[in-house]
Scaffold this active site. Structure first.
Site, PDB file in Angstrom:
ATOM      1  N   CYS A   1       0.810  -1.222   0.000  1.00  0.00           N
ATOM      2  CA  CYS A   1       0.000   0.000   0.000  1.00  0.00           C
ATOM      3  C   CYS A   1       0.847   1.277   0.000  1.00  0.00           C
ATOM      4  O   CYS A   1       0.338   2.359  -0.278  1.00  0.00           O
ATOM      5  CB  CYS A   1      -0.933   0.001   1.197  1.00  0.00           C
TER       6      CYS A   1
ATOM      7  N   HIS B   1      -3.647   7.001   2.295  1.00  0.00           N
ATOM      8  CA  HIS B   1      -3.963   5.675   1.762  1.00  0.00           C
ATOM      9  C   HIS B   1      -5.362   5.279   2.247  1.00  0.00           C
ATOM     10  O   HIS B   1      -5.730   5.526   3.396  1.00  0.00           O
ATOM     11  CB  HIS B   1      -2.924   4.667   2.253  1.00  0.00           C
TER      12      HIS B   1
ATOM     13  N   ASN C   1     -10.064  -0.480  -0.925  1.00  0.00           N
ATOM     14  CA  ASN C   1      -8.606  -0.386  -0.852  1.00  0.00           C
ATOM     15  C   ASN C   1      -8.006  -0.977  -2.131  1.00  0.00           C
ATOM     16  O   ASN C   1      -8.011  -2.187  -2.323  1.00  0.00           O
ATOM     17  CB  ASN C   1      -8.117  -1.150   0.383  1.00  0.00           C
TER      18      ASN C   1
HETATM   19  O1  UT7 Z   1      -3.973  -1.525   3.384  1.00  0.00           O
HETATM   20  C1  UT7 Z   1      -3.171  -2.538   3.892  1.00  0.00           C
HETATM   21  C2  UT7 Z   1      -3.139  -2.499   5.361  1.00  0.00           C
HETATM   22  N1  UT7 Z   1      -4.348  -3.017   5.911  1.00  0.00           N
HETATM   23  C3  UT7 Z   1      -5.059  -2.320   6.773  1.00  0.00           C
HETATM   24  O2  UT7 Z   1      -4.745  -1.206   7.084  1.00  0.00           O
HETATM   25  C4  UT7 Z   1      -6.249  -3.022   7.415  1.00  0.00           C
HETATM   26  C5  UT7 Z   1      -6.239  -2.815   8.887  1.00  0.00           C
HETATM   27  N2  UT7 Z   1      -7.330  -3.519   9.581  1.00  0.00           N
HETATM   28  C6  UT7 Z   1      -8.623  -3.135   9.465  1.00  0.00           C
HETATM   29  O3  UT7 Z   1      -8.955  -2.216   8.727  1.00  0.00           O
HETATM   30  C7  UT7 Z   1      -9.624  -3.820  10.344  1.00  0.00           C
HETATM   31  O4  UT7 Z   1      -8.956  -4.627  11.293  1.00  0.00           O
HETATM   32  C8  UT7 Z   1     -10.632  -4.717   9.571  1.00  0.00           C
HETATM   33  C9  UT7 Z   1     -11.557  -3.855   8.729  1.00  0.00           C
HETATM   34  C10 UT7 Z   1      -9.888  -5.705   8.691  1.00  0.00           C
HETATM   35  C11 UT7 Z   1     -11.489  -5.492  10.559  1.00  0.00           C
HETATM   36  O5  UT7 Z   1     -12.153  -4.589  11.444  1.00  0.00           O
HETATM   37  P1  UT7 Z   1     -12.064  -4.786  13.023  1.00  0.00           P
HETATM   38  O6  UT7 Z   1     -12.872  -3.720  13.613  1.00  0.00           O
HETATM   39  O7  UT7 Z   1     -10.621  -4.850  13.398  1.00  0.00           O
HETATM   40  O8  UT7 Z   1     -12.789  -6.155  13.220  1.00  0.00           O
HETATM   41  P2  UT7 Z   1     -12.272  -7.455  13.984  1.00  0.00           P
HETATM   42  O9  UT7 Z   1     -11.288  -8.183  13.131  1.00  0.00           O
HETATM   43  O10 UT7 Z   1     -11.873  -7.091  15.367  1.00  0.00           O
HETATM   44  O11 UT7 Z   1     -13.594  -8.297  14.064  1.00  0.00           O
HETATM   45  C12 UT7 Z   1     -14.695  -7.887  14.899  1.00  0.00           C
HETATM   46  C13 UT7 Z   1     -15.828  -8.871  14.690  1.00  0.00           C
HETATM   47  C14 UT7 Z   1     -15.395 -10.332  14.783  1.00  0.00           C
HETATM   48  O12 UT7 Z   1     -16.458 -11.068  15.362  1.00  0.00           O
HETATM   49  P3  UT7 Z   1     -16.405 -11.512  16.898  1.00  0.00           P
HETATM   50  O13 UT7 Z   1     -15.173 -12.360  17.020  1.00  0.00           O
HETATM   51  O14 UT7 Z   1     -16.312 -10.234  17.672  1.00  0.00           O
HETATM   52  O15 UT7 Z   1     -17.694 -12.238  17.077  1.00  0.00           O
HETATM   53  C15 UT7 Z   1     -15.257 -10.737  13.343  1.00  0.00           C
HETATM   54  O16 UT7 Z   1     -15.434 -12.129  13.159  1.00  0.00           O
HETATM   55  O17 UT7 Z   1     -16.378  -8.704  13.387  1.00  0.00           O
HETATM   56  C16 UT7 Z   1     -16.373  -9.952  12.693  1.00  0.00           C
HETATM   57  N3  UT7 Z   1     -16.192  -9.738  11.285  1.00  0.00           N
HETATM   58  C17 UT7 Z   1     -17.196  -9.441  10.448  1.00  0.00           C
HETATM   59  N4  UT7 Z   1     -18.510  -9.315  10.634  1.00  0.00           N
HETATM   60  C18 UT7 Z   1     -19.275  -9.002   9.564  1.00  0.00           C
HETATM   61  C19 UT7 Z   1     -15.021  -9.730  10.596  1.00  0.00           C
HETATM   62  N5  UT7 Z   1     -15.255  -9.454   9.296  1.00  0.00           N
HETATM   63  C20 UT7 Z   1     -16.591  -9.270   9.178  1.00  0.00           C
HETATM   64  C21 UT7 Z   1     -17.442  -8.965   8.100  1.00  0.00           C
HETATM   65  N6  UT7 Z   1     -18.772  -8.836   8.333  1.00  0.00           N
HETATM   66  N7  UT7 Z   1     -16.977  -8.778   6.855  1.00  0.00           N
END
Ligand code: UT7
Length: 333
Positions: free
Chosen positions: A116, A256, A286
């Site tokens: 990125c 980004h 992204n």
């Molecule tokens: O550009 C390259 C660099 N990459 C980045 O900068 C990405 C950085 N990370 C992020 O942007 C975020 O971590 C994500 C968008 C990938 C995920 O968001 P988050 O707020 O960190 O979610 P999480 O991984 O903590 O998941 C929270 C909950 C989980 O459920 P439980 O365990 O709390 O029951 C996940 O299983 O949300 C769930 N979950 C979803 N629910 C609905 C994860 N993906 C999804 C989804 N739809 N697509």
């Protein structure tokens, strides 16, 4: 004699026509519009469809538009850099394919793999060739066909990424326009959290790697988020400090587009209000190396000569950085 700087004298972009909406993703994985929008800010993304079309296809479209808009002949191009993690093939470089297709017969070029942050790395390295006086017209392409390495059964990654490419033309300038300062950083320890497991020399493609779905993006979202939110904000604040700038001096933050929450945190840290933050994550998601040139392309009509821009990014590697640019474009579309 005034110092020669590397000015951005043209920008163009290309996104494929197919729109993958949150609604369509709801039918593919266990997710919902509300979660995607509130956690990432993304409403839709573009997907490149069609046989045998890779990242070069989008890069070629962006560069063709750039040449036409700036009245530049392909044979005038001295160098073409392509930042991408989704090259058409492991080799040759996608930069070479793009240059050949557009008729840049006098250019040399190479790919940059900095995920990125790839466009920032390309912008800075391309600018060094301009600043040294050795090259007069350098094109930097940032583009990725992320759909080629995304697992559309993995809800944690498939909702984030999209396809797209942008390109800028760099030319020498003696009035102080262009790249003024940069900070580029990397830390290979970040590979643990964001990588593609197979398909490289360590683990070449095999039936087993395909069956194990190892040719897709692997991301530990929360860990990457923590590093991204701290490092992108830190480096953006640092480039302001080392240039003696306060928020009022900055016309635009060009961040980004990985997650709206990371963008907000970066802007807050810099003391910059939302009206000065370029944002198109809503419609493209992204696009990895494509996000920054696509932002410049989208917002070009709102930019004025002399505006100070801070471009910043964080991504796989880890790689991250910030670049300070004084806008001096003369080829608005
Ligand atoms: O550009 C390259 C660099 N990459 C980045 O900068 C990405 C950085 N990370 C992020 O942007 C975020 O971590 C994500 C968008 C990938 C995920 O968001 P988050 O707020 O960190 O979610 P999480 O991984 O903590 O998941 C929270 C909950 C989980 O459920 P439980 O365990 O709390 O029951 C996940 O299983 O949300 C769930 N979950 C979803 N629910 C609905 C994860 N993906 C999804 C989804 N739809 N697509």
């Amino acid at each position: 004699m005034n110092k020669i700087s590397s000015a951005i004298t043209g920008v163009f972009g290309y996104v494929p026509p197919y729109v993958l909406t949150n609604k369509e993703l709801e039918g593919m994985v266990d997710t919902n519009e509300e979660w995607i929008v509130s956690r990432t800010g993304i409403k839709e993304r573009r997907i490149l469809k069609g046989e045998n079309l890779g990242t070069s296809f989008m890069g070629i479209e962006a560069v063709k538009g750039l040449l036409e808009k700036t009245g530049t002949k392909p044979e005038e191009i001295d160098m073409l850099i392509c930042a991408t993690v989704t090259p058409d093939m492991p080799f040759p470089a996608t930069a070479n394919i793009i240059a050949s297709e557009i008729g840049a017969v006098n250019a040399f070029g190479y790919d940059i793999n900095a995920a990125c942050s790839g466009f920032l790395y390309g912008l800075v390295t391309g600018s060094k060739f301009i600043e040294s006086g050795s090259h007069k017209k350098v094109i930097v392409v940032g583009g990725d066909k992320m759909s080629s390495i995304i697992d559309y059964t993995d809800r944690t990654t498939c909702i984030i990424f999209g396809d797209g490419a942008g390109a800028v033309l760099l030319e020498p300038n003696s009035e102080g326009f262009g790249v003024l300062d940069s900070i580029l950083l990397s830390d290979g320890a970040g590979a643990e959290y964001l990588h593609q497991k197979a398909g490289g020399s360590r683990k070449p493609a095999s039936h087993e790697t395909v069956d194990a779905r190892q040719h897709f993006v692997y991301q530990e979202g929360q860990s990457v988020y923590k590093f991204a939110v701290t490092n992108m904000a830190d480096v953006s604040a640092r480039i302001m400090e080392q240039n003696g700038l306060v928020a009022e001096d900055i016309a635009w933050l060009v961040p980004h587009q990985a997650n709206k929450r990371i963008i907000d945190a970066t802007a807050n840290r810099m003391g910059i209000g939302p009206e000065k933050v370029m944002l198109n994550i809503e419609k493209y998601g992204n696009t990895t190396a494509g996000t920054l040139p696509l932002c410049l392309w989208d917002y070009e009509s709102q930019l004025n000569t002399g505006d100070l821009l801070v471009l910043s990014a964080f991504g796989g590697g880890f790689t991250w950085g910030a670049v300070l640019v004084r806008w001096g474009i003369s080829n608005k579309s």
